[in-house]
Design an enzyme around this catalytic site. Structure first.
Site, short mmCIF file in Angstrom:
data_model
loop_
_atom_site.label_atom_id
_atom_site.label_comp_id
_atom_site.label_asym_id
_atom_site.label_seq_id
_atom_site.Cartn_x
_atom_site.Cartn_y
_atom_site.Cartn_z
N ASN A 1 -7.52 -61.47 24.81
CA ASN A 1 -6.84 -62.36 23.86
C ASN A 1 -5.65 -61.66 23.19
O ASN A 1 -5.11 -62.16 22.21
CB ASN A 1 -7.83 -62.86 22.79
CG ASN A 1 -8.40 -61.71 21.95
OD1 ASN A 1 -8.07 -60.55 22.15
ND2 ASN A 1 -9.26 -62.05 21.00
N HIS B 1 -5.70 -58.72 21.67
CA HIS B 1 -6.01 -57.88 20.51
C HIS B 1 -5.66 -56.42 20.79
O HIS B 1 -5.56 -55.98 21.94
CB HIS B 1 -7.48 -58.04 20.07
CG HIS B 1 -8.50 -57.47 21.00
ND1 HIS B 1 -9.78 -57.97 21.10
CD2 HIS B 1 -8.45 -56.43 21.88
CE1 HIS B 1 -10.45 -57.26 21.97
NE2 HIS B 1 -9.68 -56.32 22.46
N ASP C 1 -11.89 -47.42 16.81
CA ASP C 1 -12.77 -48.43 16.20
C ASP C 1 -14.20 -48.16 16.60
O ASP C 1 -14.49 -47.22 17.34
CB ASP C 1 -12.34 -49.85 16.63
CG ASP C 1 -12.14 -49.99 18.13
OD1 ASP C 1 -12.73 -49.21 18.90
OD2 ASP C 1 -11.38 -50.89 18.53
N GLU D 1 -7.81 -58.55 15.87
CA GLU D 1 -7.88 -59.80 16.62
C GLU D 1 -6.65 -60.66 16.32
O GLU D 1 -5.93 -60.39 15.33
CB GLU D 1 -9.16 -60.56 16.23
CG GLU D 1 -10.46 -59.82 16.55
CD GLU D 1 -10.86 -59.92 18.02
OE1 GLU D 1 -9.99 -60.13 18.89
OE2 GLU D 1 -12.07 -59.79 18.29
P1 PGA Z 1 -11.17 -52.80 28.25
O1 PGA Z 1 -11.01 -53.40 26.80
O2 PGA Z 1 -10.45 -51.50 28.24
O3 PGA Z 1 -12.66 -52.60 28.46
O4 PGA Z 1 -10.58 -53.79 29.20
C1 PGA Z 1 -9.73 -53.45 26.25
C2 PGA Z 1 -9.76 -53.97 24.85
O5 PGA Z 1 -10.54 -54.90 24.56
O6 PGA Z 1 -9.01 -53.47 24.01
#
Ligand code: PGA
Length: 238
Positions: free
Chosen positions: A134, A136, A67, A141
């Protein structure tokens, strides 16, 4: 879903890297979808060392960025493509033309998304994902449809707040473009990676909670070849 709980964060890093080297040896032209963020960086650094020491090669592989954020300058260090370059792609033997990323600044985003899905084509062999606070997966999301394709997404507030971890300024992105759940869950193999105490509660929900789009990471439990890689802190609430 295979639950892989490691004894330490370094065992978690080395374990994931060892499995990844095995996958590359078994299929040198592996098609990979890779997350960015804080979670995978130690694993990426281990893969860089593996390439430097001749234990792994990406010469025939293909990498798709999962992404990217919209509204950030092309050279912003917080852009997902730049994080992937900094921690992995710039330091391995992957041919430049086999690294794909999403141009969120292009005028016709619908075309960018359709082109990316066309390039993904038959799909990924292996997908590495972090897990948002959350639940995701990438920019899918809560509420994302399991058959969603690459698309523009308005980020949830916790995702906007978390993006500050990667930026050296306060102009937080509010939207991005990400590969949809159809290709992520359609990947032949899916790895969910989580480390650190901040992830313990969401990991409990991912493993023990009800499966459904409210916590997209739970959908991986229906996948025939998905693994959850946890360090002790992330596994603490199981
Ligand atoms: P992070 O983010 O690896 O910085 O904890 C994970 C995500 O939001 O998919």
């Amino acid at each position: 879903m295979n639950l892989l709980c490691f004894d330490s964060e370094s065992a978690w890093i080395n374990g994931a890297a060892a499995f990844w080297r095995d996958r590359l040896r078994a299929k040198p032209n592996l098609r990979l979808c890779l997350t960015s963020g804080n979670t995978p960086n130690g694993i990426y650094e281990a893969m860089v060392r593996s390439v430097a020491s001749g234990q792994a090669s990406f010469r025939d592989a293909e990498v798709f960025a999962l992404d990217d954020y919209g509204g950030l300058a092309p050279d912003d260090r917080g852009r997902c493509v730049n994080m992937l370059r900094r921690y992995l792609v710039d330091h391995i033997d992957l041919p430049k033309e086999r690294f794909h990323s999403i141009d969120t600044e292009a005028p016709d985003l619908e075309k960018v998304c359709a082109d990316y899905d066309a390039l993904i084509g038959d799909g990924f062999d292996l997908t590495l994902l972090g897990i948002g606070l959350n639940g995701h997966l990438g920019l899918n999301e809560p509420g994302s449809a399991p058959d969603s394709l690459t698309r523009r997404v308005e980020m949830h507030q916790s995702t906007i707040t978390a993006s500050a971890n990667y930026l050296d300024h306060g102009r937080l992105p509010t939207w991005g473009v990400g590969v949809g759940l159809k290709h992520l869950l359609g990947s032949k193999e899916v790895w969910l990676l989580a480390n650190g105490p901040k992830k313990a509660e969401i990991i409990r929900r991912v493993v023990r909670g009800e499966i459904g789009p409210d916590v997209p990471a739970t959908l991986a439990r229906r996948h025939a070849n998905a693994s959850l890689f946890l360090d002790p802190a992330a596994a603490a609430a199981l």
